[in-house]
Design an enzyme around this catalytic site. Structure first.
Site, short mmCIF file in Angstrom:
data_model
loop_
_atom_site.label_atom_id
_atom_site.label_comp_id
_atom_site.label_asym_id
_atom_site.label_seq_id
_atom_site.Cartn_x
_atom_site.Cartn_y
_atom_site.Cartn_z
N LYS A 147 0.83 -1.21 0.00
CA LYS A 147 0.00 0.00 0.00
C LYS A 147 0.87 1.26 0.00
O LYS A 147 0.60 2.21 -0.73
CB LYS A 147 -0.93 -0.04 1.21
CG LYS A 147 -2.00 1.02 1.21
CD LYS A 147 -3.09 0.72 2.21
CE LYS A 147 -2.60 0.77 3.64
NZ LYS A 147 -2.10 -0.50 4.20
N LYS A 186 6.62 -7.43 9.52
CA LYS A 186 6.23 -6.72 8.31
C LYS A 186 7.34 -5.87 7.72
O LYS A 186 7.32 -5.53 6.55
CB LYS A 186 5.02 -5.82 8.59
CG LYS A 186 3.69 -6.53 8.55
CD LYS A 186 2.56 -5.54 8.49
CE LYS A 186 2.55 -4.82 7.16
NZ LYS A 186 1.46 -3.84 7.06
N TRP A 221 6.86 -0.55 -7.97
CA TRP A 221 8.01 -1.20 -7.33
C TRP A 221 9.18 -1.31 -8.30
O TRP A 221 10.33 -1.06 -7.94
CB TRP A 221 7.60 -2.58 -6.82
CG TRP A 221 8.70 -3.31 -6.10
CD1 TRP A 221 9.02 -3.22 -4.78
CD2 TRP A 221 9.64 -4.22 -6.68
NE1 TRP A 221 10.09 -4.02 -4.49
CE2 TRP A 221 10.50 -4.66 -5.65
CE3 TRP A 221 9.84 -4.73 -7.97
CZ2 TRP A 221 11.54 -5.55 -5.85
CZ3 TRP A 221 10.87 -5.63 -8.18
CH2 TRP A 221 11.71 -6.04 -7.13
N PHE A 275 3.69 -7.99 -8.99
CA PHE A 275 4.89 -8.71 -8.54
C PHE A 275 5.50 -9.43 -9.75
O PHE A 275 4.79 -9.74 -10.72
CB PHE A 275 4.52 -9.72 -7.45
CG PHE A 275 4.35 -9.10 -6.09
CD1 PHE A 275 5.21 -9.41 -5.05
CD2 PHE A 275 3.32 -8.20 -5.84
CE1 PHE A 275 5.06 -8.85 -3.80
CE2 PHE A 275 3.16 -7.64 -4.60
CZ PHE A 275 4.03 -7.95 -3.57
N ALA A 293 -3.83 0.48 12.32
CA ALA A 293 -5.25 0.51 11.96
C ALA A 293 -6.03 -0.67 12.52
O ALA A 293 -7.26 -0.65 12.51
CB ALA A 293 -5.40 0.53 10.45
N PHE A 331 -3.67 -1.09 6.87
CA PHE A 331 -4.31 -2.37 6.58
C PHE A 331 -5.39 -2.23 5.52
O PHE A 331 -5.28 -1.39 4.63
CB PHE A 331 -4.83 -3.02 7.87
CG PHE A 331 -3.71 -3.50 8.77
CD1 PHE A 331 -2.79 -4.44 8.33
CD2 PHE A 331 -3.56 -2.99 10.05
CE1 PHE A 331 -1.76 -4.88 9.14
CE2 PHE A 331 -2.53 -3.42 10.87
CZ PHE A 331 -1.63 -4.37 10.42
N THR A 354 3.93 1.45 -1.07
CA THR A 354 4.60 1.46 -2.37
C THR A 354 3.72 2.11 -3.43
O THR A 354 4.16 2.97 -4.21
CB THR A 354 4.98 0.04 -2.79
OG1 THR A 354 5.85 -0.54 -1.81
CG2 THR A 354 5.67 0.02 -4.15
N ARG A 377 2.12 7.74 7.18
CA ARG A 377 2.37 7.55 8.61
C ARG A 377 3.85 7.26 8.86
O ARG A 377 4.55 6.76 7.98
CB ARG A 377 1.54 6.37 9.14
CG ARG A 377 0.05 6.62 9.18
CD ARG A 377 -0.70 5.34 9.48
NE ARG A 377 -0.47 4.35 8.44
CZ ARG A 377 -0.61 3.03 8.61
NH1 ARG A 377 -0.97 2.55 9.78
NH2 ARG A 377 -0.38 2.20 7.62
#
Length: 560
Positions: free
Chosen positions: A75, A109, A413, A385, A277, A305, A77, A98
């Protein structure tokens, strides 16, 4: 190259140059080295006034996501790539994110600076100590705790019942052993013995207060309004009654000001506040968002999230309290998360499986429908990906159209802003015209009804099973004048429901359990705890801390 190697190879502009792109001079900044700065109070106040007028602010774009895998779906990214993408197509964009918590950085994570060629920098600084905001919040929170226990020790003039003290200490690390503790052990001079608790700093009420306060004056009002417990005759006690509000505000005087950094492509980014979140309200500070709205034609922000958590709280808490109206919502999805929700094991997520993609799309469908209930315009950003196949990506786009949306492939990415140009063009189109945004429940609804609305409309439950102690506390909050506060639901991030094992979309008609509620009177919301969620995470068997190191030159490695 790894994310950290890409970030370290990047040639950053000085923060003065980055600030100049949005009309800030050196006199408007307090510098934290060459590449980080906080904006001055005078400029912050100017931006708050400007962005408070709908005609004086840019378009507000929220990036949210489908229910993620354990590692997240990128998210941040996509948010960063979208901000860079806007600049590439000639739009003046500013990003608002954030601050990362140390808990995930050393846990599972990783950090929150994006990935690949869509990152904010200096990545290591942002992910670790940054400008010290979270440390200040931790110190302020724990000073309140120390002052409360000192009041109990020094005669307890207010008559606080130690058994009712709700204020928790905090630390910004995943430390499950501190969830439940006994303090004050020893002799009489060591304090009043009682059971207490720790939570992670980013889930603390002080974090929420910093994120929701615009000025020092408002900060003080909220700190004073914090409920710390009850007297022996069951009357609520607020922190203001201890007459130490100014000391707490003094610790937070700089933490309330947004931090300015840049992306790899030198797009300005305000990074400020870091609530989770799943157990907090999950949005960056109102000050960071307002600064982005005042300085950019397109303010791109994110909420933690999935859309059932961060986006709902962004709408029902942050937007409700600040007169904000999002112009567009981006739902981040990945083929691997769709396959996970389709029943594929983690080890097989890289293998093409069209059947699982279609089955797992049920999760995205619910999020699309949920966002429509707020009257917002949405688009799906498929964070690509390298293992995704063309057939999987085409299927996702076809499924999106069948469900009244569009899915645009985002290659941020791999390609940075260039990989998000199509997404930026589409989102810019969504921003045209009036926003139909509205909250999903009314201020006037009872606290219990607000919980019922969330359970029914967002989590797709048929009913709510509420512990009697939670229902009793809700009635008490209602009677004390807190009935108009919004709800901040604390629940698992791994499912739309309360049950982390439920993949895809939950079967409608199940019972949504509320085991406890807590008043955050300073922050201005009621936290409702669903299922087995806790506000102090634990470390995994093989934490990320095992991979992080630093050499004799101070160069960090292994930081995701």
């Amino acid at each position: 190259m790894t994310d950290i190697e890409i970030a370290q190879a990047n040639v950053m502009e000085s923060i003065s140059e980055v600030a100049g792109k949005i009309g800030l001079s050196e006199d408007d900044l307090d510098f934290y080295g060459k590449y980080k700065a906080k904006i001055s109070y005078s400029k912050l106040n100017e931006y708050l006034e400007k962005a408070s007028d709908p005609k004086g602010r840019g378009h507000l774009i929220l990036v949210t996501a489908m229910t993620p895998t354990a590692a997240g779906e990128g998210k941040s990214t996509v948010t960063i790539a979208l901000g860079d993408g806007f600049r590439r197509i000639g739009k003046k964009s500013v990003i608002a994110l954030r601050e990362p918590s140390l808990g995930p950085c050393f846990g599972i994570k990783g950090g929150a600076c994006g990935g690949g060629y869509a990152q904010v920098v200096p990545m290591e600084d942002i992910n670790l100590h940054f400008t010290g905001d979270i440390h200040a919040i931790t110190a302020a929170n724990n000073l309140i705790a120390a002052l409360v226990d000192n009041h109990l020790q020094q005669g307890n003039e207010l008559g606080i019942d130690p058994r009712t003290v709700t204020w928790k200490r905090c630390v910004d690390l995943n430390d499950r052993a501190l969830r439940n503790v006994v303090i004050g052990l020893g002799s009489r001079i060591d304090g009043v013995p009682r059971e207490s608790h720790f939570q992670i700093s980013v889930a603390s009420e002080i974090m929420a207060i910093v994120c929701l306060s615009r000025t020092i004056g408002e900060l003080k009002e909220r700190i004073s309004a914090i409920t710390i417990g009850q007297t022996y005759d069951k009357k609520p006690v607020t922190f203001g009654q201890l007459k130490c509000t100014g000391a707490i505000a003094a610790l937070l005087k700089d933490a309330i000001r947004p931090n300015l950094v840049q992306t790899l492509e030198h797009t300005p980014a305000f990074i400020h506040g870091g609530p989770f979140a799943n157990i907090a309200h999950g949005c960056n500070s109102i000050n960071a968002t307002m600064c982005a709205l005042a300085t950019g034609d397109y303010a791109v922000t994110e909420a933690g999230f999935a859309a059932d958590l961060g986006a709902e709280k962004f709408f029902d808490i942050k937007c409700r309290k600040n007169g904000l109206s999002p112009d567009a919502v981006v739902i981040v999805a990945t083929a691997r998360a769709l396959k996970m929700h389709g029943g594929v094991l983690k080890a097989d997520l890289q293998t093409e499986n069209l059947q699982a993609v279609e089955k797992g799309f049920e999760n995205v469908r619910v999020h699309i429908e949920n966002m429509a209930k707020f009257g917002v315009k949405t688009v799906i950003a498929v964070n690509r990906f390298i293992t995704d196949t063309d057939a999987e990506l085409k299927l996702i786009q076809d499924l999106a159209r069948k469900n009244g949306s569009e899915a645009i492939i985002c290659e941020g990415w791999e390609k940075g802003g260039k990989g998000a140009e199509k997404l930026a063009e589409y989102v810019a189109g969504l921003c045209e015209g009036e926003s139909g945004f509205h909250c999903i429940y009314r201020d006037e609804d009872s606290l219990e009804e607000k919980i019922n609305v969330l359970a029914r409309e967002i989590y797709r439950a048929g009913s709510v099973e509420m512990d009697e102690k939670a229902r009793k506390k809700l009635r008490q909050y209602q009677d004390e004048g807190y009935g108009k506060l919004p709800i901040c639901m604390a629940k698992t991030q791994n499912s739309i429901s309360h049950d982390k094992s439920v993949l895809g979309a939950p079967k409608e008609g199940y019972a949504f359990p509320i085991r406890d509620v807590q008043l955050f009177s300073g922050a201005g919301f009621i936290v409702a705890f669903a299922g087995d969620i806790v506000d102090m995470p634990g470390l995994p068997k093989a934490p990320s801390a095992m991979n992080i190191d630093v050499d004799d030159n101070g160069v960090i490695s292994g930081l995701f």
